[in-house]
Design a protein around this motif. Sequence first.
Motif, short mmCIF file in Angstrom:
data_model
loop_
_atom_site.label_atom_id
_atom_site.label_comp_id
_atom_site.label_asym_id
_atom_site.label_seq_id
_atom_site.Cartn_x
_atom_site.Cartn_y
_atom_site.Cartn_z
N LYS A 196 0.83 -1.19 0.00
CA LYS A 196 0.00 0.00 0.00
C LYS A 196 0.87 1.24 0.00
O LYS A 196 1.79 1.37 0.80
CB LYS A 196 -0.91 -0.01 1.23
N GLN A 197 0.54 2.15 -0.88
CA GLN A 197 1.34 3.36 -1.03
C GLN A 197 0.50 4.61 -0.72
O GLN A 197 -0.70 4.64 -0.97
CB GLN A 197 1.89 3.46 -2.46
N VAL A 198 1.18 5.60 -0.17
CA VAL A 198 0.54 6.88 0.17
C VAL A 198 1.26 7.98 -0.59
O VAL A 198 2.49 7.98 -0.67
CB VAL A 198 0.62 7.15 1.69
N LEU A 199 0.49 8.89 -1.16
CA LEU A 199 1.08 10.00 -1.92
C LEU A 199 1.82 10.94 -0.96
O LEU A 199 1.21 11.55 -0.08
CB LEU A 199 0.00 10.76 -2.68
N ARG A 200 3.13 11.05 -1.14
CA ARG A 200 3.94 11.86 -0.23
C ARG A 200 4.47 13.14 -0.86
O ARG A 200 4.94 14.03 -0.16
CB ARG A 200 5.15 11.03 0.25
N GLY A 201 4.43 13.24 -2.20
CA GLY A 201 4.96 14.44 -2.82
C GLY A 201 5.01 14.31 -4.33
O GLY A 201 4.36 13.45 -4.93
N TRP A 202 5.85 15.18 -4.92
CA TRP A 202 5.93 15.24 -6.37
C TRP A 202 7.36 15.55 -6.81
O TRP A 202 8.09 16.25 -6.10
CB TRP A 202 4.99 16.31 -6.92
N VAL A 203 7.73 15.05 -7.98
CA VAL A 203 8.99 15.41 -8.63
C VAL A 203 8.65 16.21 -9.88
O VAL A 203 7.81 15.77 -10.69
CB VAL A 203 9.82 14.16 -9.00
N LEU A 204 9.25 17.39 -10.02
CA LEU A 204 9.01 18.25 -11.18
C LEU A 204 10.18 18.14 -12.14
O LEU A 204 11.35 18.18 -11.73
CB LEU A 204 8.84 19.70 -10.74
N ASP A 205 9.88 17.99 -13.42
CA ASP A 205 10.90 17.89 -14.45
C ASP A 205 11.18 19.28 -15.02
O ASP A 205 10.41 19.82 -15.80
CB ASP A 205 10.42 16.96 -15.56
N ALA A 206 12.30 19.87 -14.59
CA ALA A 206 12.69 21.21 -15.05
C ALA A 206 13.84 21.15 -16.04
O ALA A 206 14.54 22.15 -16.25
CB ALA A 206 13.08 22.08 -13.85
N SER A 207 14.05 19.99 -16.66
CA SER A 207 15.22 19.82 -17.52
C SER A 207 15.18 20.73 -18.74
O SER A 207 16.22 21.04 -19.33
CB SER A 207 15.34 18.36 -17.96
N ALA A 208 13.98 21.16 -19.16
CA ALA A 208 13.88 22.04 -20.33
C ALA A 208 14.12 23.51 -19.98
O ALA A 208 14.23 24.35 -20.87
CB ALA A 208 12.50 21.88 -20.98
N VAL A 209 14.19 23.82 -18.69
CA VAL A 209 14.41 25.21 -18.25
C VAL A 209 15.89 25.39 -17.97
O VAL A 209 16.44 24.77 -17.06
CB VAL A 209 13.58 25.52 -16.99
N LYS A 210 16.55 26.24 -18.73
CA LYS A 210 18.00 26.40 -18.61
C LYS A 210 18.42 27.54 -17.69
O LYS A 210 19.53 27.56 -17.18
CB LYS A 210 18.61 26.62 -20.00
N ALA A 211 17.54 28.51 -17.48
CA ALA A 211 17.89 29.68 -16.67
C ALA A 211 17.67 29.39 -15.18
O ALA A 211 16.98 28.43 -14.82
CB ALA A 211 17.05 30.89 -17.11
N PRO A 212 18.27 30.19 -14.30
CA PRO A 212 18.06 30.02 -12.85
C PRO A 212 16.58 30.11 -12.48
O PRO A 212 15.84 30.94 -13.00
CB PRO A 212 18.86 31.18 -12.24
N LEU A 213 16.16 29.26 -11.54
CA LEU A 213 14.75 29.18 -11.14
C LEU A 213 14.47 30.18 -10.02
O LEU A 213 15.12 30.16 -8.98
CB LEU A 213 14.44 27.75 -10.67
N GLN A 214 13.47 31.03 -10.27
CA GLN A 214 13.16 32.10 -9.33
C GLN A 214 11.89 31.84 -8.52
O GLN A 214 11.78 32.27 -7.38
CB GLN A 214 12.98 33.43 -10.09
N GLN A 215 10.91 31.14 -9.12
CA GLN A 215 9.62 31.00 -8.44
C GLN A 215 8.90 29.74 -8.92
O GLN A 215 9.01 29.34 -10.08
CB GLN A 215 8.75 32.23 -8.74
N LEU A 216 8.19 29.11 -7.99
CA LEU A 216 7.38 27.93 -8.26
C LEU A 216 5.93 28.30 -8.03
O LEU A 216 5.59 28.94 -7.03
CB LEU A 216 7.80 26.79 -7.33
#
Length: 448
Positions: A129-149
């Motif tokens: 049995k599994q419980v949803l604990r979070g998410w992984v976001l794929d930002a590989s297409a974003v090349k610039a520094p990340l400022q906001q989610l």
Amino acid sequence: MIGKLSVIAVGLCTTLSVWAQEAPTDFTTQVPLAVSGDGPWYRLELPLSVQLSARQADLSDVRVFNAAGEPQAYALSRQSAQRTESRNVADVKWFPLYAADTDESVPNVVMKSTAEGTLLEVRPSKAGKQVLRGWVLDASAVKAPLQQLSLDWSREQDGFQRFSIEASDDLQHWEAWGDGQVARLSFADERVEQHDVSLPGQPARYLRLVWQGQVAPTLTSAKLVSATRSSLPMPLVWSQPLSGVRLKAGEYSWQLPTGLNVERLRIELKQPNTLAPVTLAGRREAKQAWQPLSNGLLYRLTQNGQDVVQDELQLPGVTVGELKLQVDERGGGLGVEAPAVRFAVRTTQLVFLARGEPPFILALGNGSVKAANLPLSTLIPDYSAERLKTLGQAKVTGDAVVRATTVAIPPEAGTDWKKLGLWAVLLLGVAALGAMAYSLLRQPAAKP
């Protein structure tokens, strides 16, 4: 005759130079400095407490003197967080993180990606049995520094969502980026929603969001704001608590020590279970009209036995000398007394070229002098950002010496005797030159 005129001209220039020469005593505050490392250039991060002694918001009245009272050539570095070359908003894919035990700090999962870095799969490493604990976001297409989610999630899961944020480039090694918090609340027949979380401005291929102590919500949207900056901003420095006054019910104001480019404001929320939609306005002087600066939702609520706090507002960084906060009191308000606030400004770095003998002193506090700083590229001929890091260091040592205010004030507040004296010397010199010229013209022409 020409020789006499030259002597008078030189004398006038010398007199004017002496009158115009600045000295440490022309400034109300003097702070001792200690230098270390390789000179002759030294860099100093100005403490906020020292900056508040300035009389001019742009620090035009900052000077450095040597032991003989001679001014030193200097430059100021005051990069702003707004120096952005390009800004982009990208929708990214998200993959669920499941775990067998909701008390696990990080789900034990298997992640697969392509050779280009695009995420393909995230699955539990164990059956059951599994419980949803979070998410992984794929930002590989974003090349610039990340400022906001920016996140959106299922309407069935209102309330606060608090999670940890980690970043990775290889899905194996993760770096902590702090905590994030979003919310969707019902308030006085209105909906209050907070979807955005600030990121540290660094590049990353993947982000991992893990909910602690609660099941993660079902995401419906995930966006990343990236930006390429012309230069990295200086870090923020925070002030000591500043008390204010209550103007009327739901309205408070604070007088800043001087005009400052404030970028963040932290409002003290003393009472638990505080919820307050607010609007912040500011102005530089009392005679000016209030200008809107920011708005948001402040809260201090108890969730799962812990305080969940949002007590900061982000400002545009314009110069303000006074702040006013208006509170929607349908949430209970912030109390009869004005809450204490802390404000944050960008660190200012001063670089000076040491000439003469130490000790050196930093002087500031003069409302009438003009700016004397040079561009960094002029002060340091082969200047570069890398070169700046290798310069010697200067630090504030000891206590500031504060003199009684004897500095010349602007003309509307009194007579500028120094300026009058300079004009008097000039007029006397012109009169002397005119008299000599007239005397020469009256002399009879020499007989052949």
